[in-house]
Design a protein around this motif. Structure first.
Motif, PDB file in Angstrom:
ATOM      1  N   LEU A 189       0.775  -1.112   0.047  1.00  0.00           N
ATOM      2  CA  LEU A 189       0.085   0.044  -0.001  1.00  0.00           C
ATOM      3  C   LEU A 189       1.084   1.274  -0.071  1.00  0.00           C
ATOM      4  CD1 LEU A 189      -2.756   1.599   0.098  1.00  0.00           C
ATOM      5  CD2 LEU A 189      -2.553   1.305   2.888  1.00  0.00           C
ATOM      6  N   TYR A 190       0.680   2.062  -0.996  1.00  0.00           N
ATOM      7  CA  TYR A 190       1.747   3.108  -1.275  1.00  0.00           C
ATOM      8  C   TYR A 190       0.939   4.211  -1.362  1.00  0.00           C
ATOM      9  CZ  TYR A 190       5.400   6.103  -3.217  1.00  0.00           C
ATOM     10  OH  TYR A 190       6.181   7.031  -3.227  1.00  0.00           O
ATOM     11  N   VAL A 224      -1.891   6.182  12.426  1.00  0.00           N
ATOM     12  CA  VAL A 224      -1.581   5.278  11.387  1.00  0.00           C
ATOM     13  C   VAL A 224      -0.767   4.321  11.544  1.00  0.00           C
ATOM     14  CG1 VAL A 224      -0.003   6.684  10.184  1.00  0.00           C
ATOM     15  CG2 VAL A 224      -1.537   5.323   8.805  1.00  0.00           C
ATOM     16  N   LEU A 225       0.165   4.397  12.584  1.00  0.00           N
ATOM     17  CA  LEU A 225       1.221   3.532  12.963  1.00  0.00           C
ATOM     18  C   LEU A 225       0.470   2.396  13.588  1.00  0.00           C
ATOM     19  CD1 LEU A 225       4.083   5.830  13.994  1.00  0.00           C
ATOM     20  CD2 LEU A 225       3.729   5.164  11.828  1.00  0.00           C
ATOM     21  N   GLU A 226      -0.264   2.792  14.563  1.00  0.00           N
ATOM     22  CA  GLU A 226      -1.190   1.915  15.447  1.00  0.00           C
ATOM     23  C   GLU A 226      -2.034   1.023  14.545  1.00  0.00           C
ATOM     24  OE1 GLU A 226      -4.147   1.711  19.114  1.00  0.00           O
ATOM     25  OE2 GLU A 226      -2.673   3.393  19.085  1.00  0.00           O
ATOM     26  N   LEU A 227      -2.741   1.822  13.723  1.00  0.00           N
ATOM     27  CA  LEU A 227      -3.785   0.766  12.827  1.00  0.00           C
ATOM     28  C   LEU A 227      -2.878  -0.176  11.568  1.00  0.00           C
ATOM     29  CD1 LEU A 227      -6.330   3.727  11.769  1.00  0.00           C
ATOM     30  CD2 LEU A 227      -6.594   2.073  13.572  1.00  0.00           C
ATOM     31  N   ALA A 228      -1.950   0.342  11.445  1.00  0.00           N
ATOM     32  CA  ALA A 228      -1.296  -0.450  10.290  1.00  0.00           C
ATOM     33  C   ALA A 228      -0.716  -1.751  11.065  1.00  0.00           C
ATOM     34  CB  ALA A 228      -0.026   0.242   9.779  1.00  0.00           C
ATOM     35  N   PRO A 236       4.920   1.257   8.858  1.00  0.00           N
ATOM     36  CA  PRO A 236       4.860   2.056   7.991  1.00  0.00           C
ATOM     37  C   PRO A 236       6.257   2.989   7.728  1.00  0.00           C
ATOM     38  CG  PRO A 236       2.910   2.485   9.338  1.00  0.00           C
ATOM     39  CD  PRO A 236       4.093   1.402   9.871  1.00  0.00           C
ATOM     40  N   ARG A 237       6.858   2.842   6.291  1.00  0.00           N
ATOM     41  CA  ARG A 237       7.848   3.465   5.826  1.00  0.00           C
ATOM     42  C   ARG A 237       7.548   4.994   5.529  1.00  0.00           C
ATOM     43  NH1 ARG A 237      12.027   0.851   8.308  1.00  0.00           N
ATOM     44  NH2 ARG A 237      13.190   2.266   7.020  1.00  0.00           N
ATOM     45  N   LEU A 238       7.987   6.077   6.085  1.00  0.00           N
ATOM     46  CA  LEU A 238       7.787   7.354   5.579  1.00  0.00           C
ATOM     47  C   LEU A 238       8.718   7.547   4.410  1.00  0.00           C
ATOM     48  CD1 LEU A 238       6.455  10.135   6.235  1.00  0.00           C
ATOM     49  CD2 LEU A 238       8.298  10.654   7.861  1.00  0.00           C
ATOM     50  N   TYR A 265       3.294   7.354   2.901  1.00  0.00           N
ATOM     51  CA  TYR A 265       3.744   6.041   3.654  1.00  0.00           C
ATOM     52  C   TYR A 265       3.806   4.624   2.484  1.00  0.00           C
ATOM     53  CZ  TYR A 265       3.731   8.144   8.174  1.00  0.00           C
ATOM     54  OH  TYR A 265       3.867   9.218   9.451  1.00  0.00           O
ATOM     55  N   ARG A 266       4.415   3.942   2.832  1.00  0.00           N
ATOM     56  CA  ARG A 266       4.547   2.756   2.036  1.00  0.00           C
ATOM     57  C   ARG A 266       4.419   1.625   3.279  1.00  0.00           C
ATOM     58  NH1 ARG A 266       9.321   3.353  -2.047  1.00  0.00           N
ATOM     59  NH2 ARG A 266       7.857   1.610  -3.055  1.00  0.00           N
TER      60      ARG A 266
END
Length: 378
Positions: A189-190, A224-228, A236-238, A265-266
């Motif tokens: 997911l990008y 978003v970090l937690e949800l991922a 997630p990679r910023l 993010y990717r």
């Protein structure tokens, strides 16, 4: 952190937010200049020549009806199956359908019928323009919270992209879970989106214009970090970050001290990485990145250079479409050659945006953000 979920069992239906967003993008907005903030306006930044050439082939009416905030163009696309969330008039889909080639395929999903009408009207035009014997792009009406419900198959896409759309959903976790479901093992997911410096108030979340302008539904970036992680994605990679300004006094007063940033993010559907480091060598085979491949704001891989990566990045590279683009070896395997060591990554997109701004640099290609390469690690 819970969002307003508009579901009953496995059946998804319109929430008041979906109705408002469809009205905003289907009726109120007729062109990009109708937007009241710059959150979803494409910045005038240089883009890679092969992407620019592909965009030139997109029909002017399709581009005129495009309300995205830049470009979301990951690397290594040839032959891939791509899903575009919130594809709108289809500008990005048509551009990507050229980049994946006739053997690849691009699907676009959008909930606004008037936008899809524009996209579907120009499928044959673009296939003829590209010289394809049969269409490699298709569009479906539906919700990004219910991808499988409209017939998109599980484990069927190499890449899912999203350009300033996830914030428009009242149920972000369900969006991520649906994307995870339709991605193949090793899929990515990008996506670019708008993030906030804190969790927004109910007043802001309930403001129709702010939501339509991609601000009222913005996640606190830490969420978003937690949800991922909850859904199962890799960390997630910023990739990029850029400050968002509102430039509208009435809306600024409502937003108060909240700050906004656009960030790309990717996220990958790969096994969790170990704590072990690994040495990798980029082989230089990615189109448009033959000399160097900018993976995220911390890792830029130069062709034939030995780079030591952390276990998380090693797992992503080994299990994704990038596997054939790298040579892998254990730490110390190339001791006779110069080795670039891992760098501590910038996690906070606001810090990255400030750093890039203070250095007079733009970020790598991606969505709401600008489109030039820049290293960000300290």
């Amino acid at each position: 952190m819970a969002d307003d979920c508009s579901s009953c069992g496995n059946v998804f239906f319109d929430s008041s937010i979906h109705v408002d967003v469809k009205d905003y993008y289907g009726k109120r907005l007729q062109k990009s200049s109708d937007l009241k903030t710059n959150a979803c306006v494409t910045p005038a930044q240089p883009i890679p020549s092969f992407v620019r050439d592909a965009l030139k082939k997109v029909h002017p009416e399709v581009s005129a009806k495009y309300y995205g905030c830049g470009l979301v163009v990951p690397e290594c696309l040839e032959g891939c199956r791509i899903l575009d969330l919130g594809s709108g008039s289809g500008r990005d889909c048509f551009m990507l359908s050229l980049l994946v080639g006739e053997e690849g395929h691009v699907s676009g999903i959008d909930m606004t019928e008037s936008q899809l009408e524009v996209a579907r009207a120009y499928v044959d035009y673009h296939m003829k323009e590209f010289g394809y014997k049969k269409p490699n792009v298709s569009f479906v009406q539906g919700y990004i919270e219910a991808l499988t419900e409209v017939g998109l198959e599980q484990n069927s896409f190499d890449i899912t992209i999203s350009n300033c759309v996830v914030n428009l959903s009242p149920d972000k976790k369900r969006v991520l879970a649906e994307v995870y479901s339709v991605l193949k093992e090793g899929g990515e997911l990008y996506f670019s989106d708008i993030y906030c410096s804190g969790r927004l108030t109910k007043e802001i979340k309930n403001h129709k214009i702010l939501w339509g302008e991609c601000l009222g539904g913005a996640l606190w970036w830490k969420d978003v970090l937690e949800l991922a992680n909850e859904v199962g994605f890799s960390v997630p990679r910023l990739v990029t970050a850029n400050v968002v300004t509102v430039d509208n006094k009435e809306l600024e007063d409502i937003l108060g001290d909240f700050r906004f940033v656009s960030a790309t993010y990717r996220l990958f559907k790969v096994p969790k990485g170990s704590a072990d480091t690994c040495q990798v060598i980029y082989n230089g085979g990615i189109t448009g990145a033959e000399d160097s491949f900018k993976f995220d704001c911390c890792y830029t891989f130069k062709a034939n250079e030995v780079v030591e990566v952390d276990g998380e990045v090693a797992s992503i590279l080994k299990h994704s479409r990038f596997a054939d683009e790298f040579t892998f070896q254990p730490p110390g395997g190339a001791s006779e050659r110069c080795c670039v060591k891992p760098k501590a990554g910038v996690v906070d997109p606001f810090e990255l945006a400030v750093q890039l701004g203070s250095e007079g640099l733009s970020a790598a290609t991606g969505g709401c953000c600008s489109t030039q390469s820049a290293d960000c690690c300290k």
